[in-house]
Design a protein around this motif. Structure first.
Motif, PDB file in Angstrom:
ATOM      1  N   SER A 216       0.823  -1.198   0.000  1.00  0.00           N
ATOM      2  CA  SER A 216       0.000   0.000   0.000  1.00  0.00           C
ATOM      3  C   SER A 216       0.863   1.256   0.000  1.00  0.00           C
ATOM      4  O   SER A 216       0.347   2.356  -0.017  1.00  0.00           O
ATOM      5  CB  SER A 216      -0.918  -0.006   1.226  1.00  0.00           C
ATOM      6  N   HIS A 217       2.182   1.088   0.070  1.00  0.00           N
ATOM      7  CA  HIS A 217       3.064   2.261   0.082  1.00  0.00           C
ATOM      8  C   HIS A 217       4.398   1.858  -0.511  1.00  0.00           C
ATOM      9  O   HIS A 217       4.658   0.674  -0.738  1.00  0.00           O
ATOM     10  CB  HIS A 217       3.249   2.764   1.508  1.00  0.00           C
ATOM     11  N   ALA A 218       5.247   2.848  -0.759  1.00  0.00           N
ATOM     12  CA  ALA A 218       6.578   2.534  -1.277  1.00  0.00           C
ATOM     13  C   ALA A 218       7.352   1.775  -0.215  1.00  0.00           C
ATOM     14  O   ALA A 218       7.186   2.041   0.981  1.00  0.00           O
ATOM     15  CB  ALA A 218       7.302   3.830  -1.643  1.00  0.00           C
ATOM     16  N   PRO A 219       8.188   0.816  -0.601  1.00  0.00           N
ATOM     17  CA  PRO A 219       8.887  -0.010   0.390  1.00  0.00           C
ATOM     18  C   PRO A 219       9.795   0.804   1.291  1.00  0.00           C
ATOM     19  O   PRO A 219      10.504   1.698   0.831  1.00  0.00           O
ATOM     20  CB  PRO A 219       9.686  -0.994  -0.461  1.00  0.00           C
ATOM     21  N   THR A 220       9.769   0.499   2.599  1.00  0.00           N
ATOM     22  CA  THR A 220      10.669   1.148   3.547  1.00  0.00           C
ATOM     23  C   THR A 220      11.987   0.386   3.571  1.00  0.00           C
ATOM     24  O   THR A 220      12.099  -0.711   3.016  1.00  0.00           O
ATOM     25  CB  THR A 220      10.067   1.136   4.951  1.00  0.00           C
ATOM     26  N   ALA A 221      12.971   0.969   4.241  1.00  0.00           N
ATOM     27  CA  ALA A 221      14.268   0.295   4.347  1.00  0.00           C
ATOM     28  C   ALA A 221      14.118  -1.024   5.094  1.00  0.00           C
ATOM     29  O   ALA A 221      14.771  -2.018   4.773  1.00  0.00           O
ATOM     30  CB  ALA A 221      15.257   1.207   5.060  1.00  0.00           C
ATOM     31  N   LEU A 222      13.226  -1.030   6.109  1.00  0.00           N
ATOM     32  CA  LEU A 222      13.032  -2.262   6.877  1.00  0.00           C
ATOM     33  C   LEU A 222      12.400  -3.344   6.014  1.00  0.00           C
ATOM     34  O   LEU A 222      12.707  -4.521   6.164  1.00  0.00           O
ATOM     35  CB  LEU A 222      12.158  -1.984   8.100  1.00  0.00           C
ATOM     36  N   ASP A 223      11.491  -2.939   5.100  1.00  0.00           N
ATOM     37  CA  ASP A 223      10.905  -3.920   4.181  1.00  0.00           C
ATOM     38  C   ASP A 223      11.998  -4.591   3.366  1.00  0.00           C
ATOM     39  O   ASP A 223      11.997  -5.803   3.159  1.00  0.00           O
ATOM     40  CB  ASP A 223       9.933  -3.243   3.212  1.00  0.00           C
ATOM     41  N   THR A 224      12.942  -3.779   2.895  1.00  0.00           N
ATOM     42  CA  THR A 224      14.026  -4.327   2.077  1.00  0.00           C
ATOM     43  C   THR A 224      14.860  -5.305   2.880  1.00  0.00           C
ATOM     44  O   THR A 224      15.199  -6.388   2.402  1.00  0.00           O
ATOM     45  CB  THR A 224      14.922  -3.186   1.568  1.00  0.00           C
ATOM     46  N   MET A 225      15.145  -4.924   4.133  1.00  0.00           N
ATOM     47  CA  MET A 225      15.929  -5.831   4.973  1.00  0.00           C
ATOM     48  C   MET A 225      15.175  -7.133   5.204  1.00  0.00           C
ATOM     49  O   MET A 225      15.752  -8.228   5.134  1.00  0.00           O
ATOM     50  CB  MET A 225      16.232  -5.170   6.318  1.00  0.00           C
ATOM     51  N   ALA A 226      13.869  -7.007   5.479  1.00  0.00           N
ATOM     52  CA  ALA A 226      13.062  -8.205   5.706  1.00  0.00           C
ATOM     53  C   ALA A 226      13.077  -9.095   4.474  1.00  0.00           C
ATOM     54  O   ALA A 226      13.203 -10.318   4.572  1.00  0.00           O
ATOM     55  CB  ALA A 226      11.634  -7.806   6.064  1.00  0.00           C
ATOM     56  N   MET A 227      12.969  -8.461   3.299  1.00  0.00           N
ATOM     57  CA  MET A 227      12.952  -9.237   2.060  1.00  0.00           C
ATOM     58  C   MET A 227      14.261 -10.004   1.894  1.00  0.00           C
ATOM     59  O   MET A 227      14.258 -11.197   1.572  1.00  0.00           O
ATOM     60  CB  MET A 227      12.740  -8.311   0.873  1.00  0.00           C
ATOM     61  N   VAL A 228      15.390  -9.317   2.149  1.00  0.00           N
ATOM     62  CA  VAL A 228      16.683  -9.984   1.993  1.00  0.00           C
ATOM     63  C   VAL A 228      16.774 -11.179   2.943  1.00  0.00           C
ATOM     64  O   VAL A 228      17.186 -12.278   2.557  1.00  0.00           O
ATOM     65  CB  VAL A 228      17.825  -8.978   2.239  1.00  0.00           C
ATOM     66  N   CYS A 229      16.347 -10.979   4.193  1.00  0.00           N
ATOM     67  CA  CYS A 229      16.410 -12.073   5.174  1.00  0.00           C
ATOM     68  C   CYS A 229      15.542 -13.247   4.738  1.00  0.00           C
ATOM     69  O   CYS A 229      15.992 -14.397   4.716  1.00  0.00           O
ATOM     70  CB  CYS A 229      15.939 -11.585   6.545  1.00  0.00           C
TER      71      CYS A 229
END
Lengths: 515, 158
Positions: A216-229
């Protein structure tokens, strides 16, 4: 009664193998015949309910929801607060597609293990662990909850590591099992960290709720970290380059029946990798697509070149497992790349992903066939070196024929199943860039060369003197081989039916494209 | 181990068990619960092992039994949910009627153990399971340490 069973089938598929495992744990070393019966009953009942759920989803075309602890029939959001607060299973067309071969293989590999592990000690632990592994796999494929998936990932990792080390094998299997346990816990910890980052931000565990919140929004930095993990953890668990080093050790040292089913548990991680990449992080589709394509190409190439140099029959097949996983990643990567593209590329994305999924199903069938057949050869001859084996086609004709069919399928020769799915992958990846298709075809050729060598040095040639007294594997071990070989042939002969009925809807779940 | 250590360990053993049982039984009322309480109870087993009290060797089989019992009990209460009218797996079938039917009062509560339906029972099951499971692991570790040939340091009086 039937309605009751149908309603609770998704939960029973996990619960009944667990219940059988606990009963077997309580039995210990007593009542061997009862234990054998309970083992098969647990596997078969779990598989029946998994099949029932999967077939229901495929027949009706609508996903099945099951919410634990809620009033019967309630959906995950049906509570006064309107939030997803309970553990929910959700089996959609994609989950159903993966449940079908998983349930079949749990029964076949279990049946095979009953015969192949008869002579080894420790059956009191082998059977509960195998049941736990199958319950874990069903759970991974059915769950619609981020944390619940972690629980089942842990269950499969731990029971898989213990099963891999089951035959101590001079410490080699123990080492492989330990390696698997250590790397799995690294992966599960990374997964947990990724899940925690998402929960902390969105207060949600349900995958569909999370997908909505994330996009629902542009990805946050934490989203990116979660994705990598999350994605790197699953990439490790599915045994793809560059985290594939555990695969040859674990698959080659585990007993035949166990390798065949461990492979299914790796496929369950691959399923989740696809699901998360497509559904949770579509905003990174181009990046993830490119990474999956690269990981796929490297897995294919590294796996097959390593396999060419092998002399241990099971280790060779294990290296091919890495290489075959690369094909699936290639299909999914191409699909992911196209989902981010122009509107007209939606069907391309669906086709590419469907080819990858097709290969996943075919691979589960023919590679476990190869593992089971190799296990039968090793059990009969007590040897695993290709230079020492030879001429076994005279003594073990059924095993030889089934292994031959599996080898033709993995090499991608028509008319068997491997050809159908590889053809789809060649065509779709060629549309992206001829480079990918060329890599895939070159790897296919090397796979063929490798399996010509294996089949020739194990089964063909004059009968060797030291194998004159070798006998065909018992029926309990050849039966699974024959079933898998027949399925490989049938899927190869009717790929269109499989594609329209099972794969198209499954891929459309993720790409959102109309089939 | 010296006599002092053995005596203190023997004295602490029941105390550890009682405190662990307290945490397990109040799992639905206070912080803690089945896992934490079970782990506390398992430290009692660890005490006996480390202090090398002969009694420890006799307990091993019981922990295996406790592990299976705990798991079985847990799954049993999950299955009970299927038996309730329009229930589901893990459905809280004892809630809102009967002896265990009361909900736990929010905030400070009188500490009635017979509240929360099957949750209290499942805490108990988890407590038993964790006590059994961790103790089985501890015994396995002791076997592994023995396998390294340093049996004397264990001094478990066997």
């Amino acid at each position: 009664m039937i309605a009751f069973l149908q309603l609770h089938a998704p939960a029973l598929a996990v619960a009944l193998p667990l219940a059988a495992a606990i009963l077997l744990l309580a039995l210990g070393n007593h009542a061997k015949r009862l234990a054998g019966f309970l083992f098969l009953a647990g596997l078969l009942s779990g598989a029946c309910f998994a099949w029932a759920t999967a077939l229901r989803v495929i027949a009706t075309g609508t996903p099945v929801d099951y919410v634990f602890g809620a009033p019967a029939g309630a959906g995950p959001l049906d509570n006064p607060a309107g939030i997803a607060l309970r553990i929910a299973f959700r089996v959609d067309a994609l989950g159903a597609l993966c449940l079908l071969p998983a349930a079949l293989l749990s029964c076949l590999a279990g049946h095979y293990s009953c015969a192949s592990e008869r002579v080894t000690t420790g059956g009191a632990f082998f059977r509960p662990l195998f049941l736990l592994l199958s319950a874990g796999v069903y759970g991974m494929l059915s769950t619609g909850d981020l944390f619940n998936f972690f629980v089942f990932l842990e269950i499969t990792s731990l029971s898989g590591a213990a099963l891999a080390a089951y035959r101590v094998d001079g410490g080699l299997a123990t080492e492989a099992g330990f390696k698997y346990a250590a790397l799995s816990s690294l992966a599960t910890m990374a997964y947990l960290l990724g899940a925690a980052l998402l929960i902390a931000q969105y207060d949600a565990l349900n995958l569909r709720v999370l997908a909505q919140a994330l996009n629902s929004h542009a990805p946050t930095a934490l989203d990116t970290m979660a994705m990598v993990c999350l994605l790197s953890a699953l990439l490790l668990k599915c045994g793809a380059f560059p985290l594939h080093q555990w695969v040859p050790d674990v698959y080659s040292r585990a007993p035949g029946g166990v390798s065949a089913f461990l492979l299914v548990s790796s496929q369950a991680s691959l399923y989740a990798l696809f699901r998360f990449a497509f559904a949770l992080f579509p905003q990174f589709a181009r990046l993830n697509g490119a990474l999956l394509l690269l990981a796929g190409a490297f897995s294919m190439f590294v796996g097959v070149t390593a396999a060419l140099a092998q002399h241990d029959v099971k280790r060779l097949i294990s290296h091919h497992a890495v290489s075959q996983t690369g094909y699936m990643l290639l299909g999914a990567g191409a699909g992911l790349w196209w989902t981010a593209g122009a509107a007209g590329e939606g069907t391309l994305a669906t086709d590419a992903l469907a080819s990858g999924l097709f290969h996943m199903v075919n691979y589960a069938l023919y590679n476990s066939l190869l593992f089971l057949a190799a296990g039968a050869v090793i059990a009969a001859t007590k040897r695993r070196d290709l230079d020492e084996l030879g001429g076994l086609g005279h003594r073990m004709p059924v095993t030889a024929a089934c292994f031959g069919l599996g080898a033709i399928a993995i090499a991608g020769l028509p008319p068997l199943s491997g050809f159908a799915s590889k053809w789809g992958l060649y065509v779709t990846s060629f549309r992206l860039s001829p480079f990918w298709a060329v890599v895939a075809m070159a790897v296919g050729l090397m796979t063929l060369a490798s399996f010509v060598k294996v089949f020739h040095s194990v089964f063909l040639g004059p009968q060797k003197e030291e194998f004159a007294s070798v006998e065909e594997a018992p029926k309990a071990m050849t039966f699974p081989l024959v079933v898998l070989a027949v399925l490989t042939v049938l899927i190869g002969l009717f790929p269109g039916w499989t594609f329209d009925r099972l794969l198209g809807p499954a891929a459309a779940v993720l790409t959102g494209g109309a089939q | 181990m010296s006599k002092i250590v053995k005596t203190i360990a023997a004295l602490l053993f029941p105390a550890c068990l009682v405190f662990g049982a307290y945490v397990v039984l109040h799992g639905h009322l206070t912080p803690g619960g089945g896992f934490q309480g079970g782990a506390v109870m398992a430290t009692a087993a660890a005490l006996l092992l480390v202090a090398g009290i002969p009694l420890a060797s006799k307990h091993e089989g019981r922990y295996h039994a406790l592990e299976a019992l705990g798991l079985g009990l847990f799954l049993f209460f999950a299955f009970v949910g299927l038996g309730a009218a329009s229930g589901s797996f893990f459905f809280n079938a004892l809630a809102s009627h009967g002896f265990f039917g009361q909900a736990v009062a929010p905030g400070p509560n009188p500490g009635n153990l017979h509240t929360s339906g099957t949750i209290a029972w499942m805490n108990l099951a988890v407590g038993i399971e964790v006590l059994g499971g961790i103790s089985v692991i501890l015994y396995a570790l002791r076997e592994a340490a023995r396998g390294e040939g340093d049996g004397k340091a264990e001094g478990d009086g066997k």
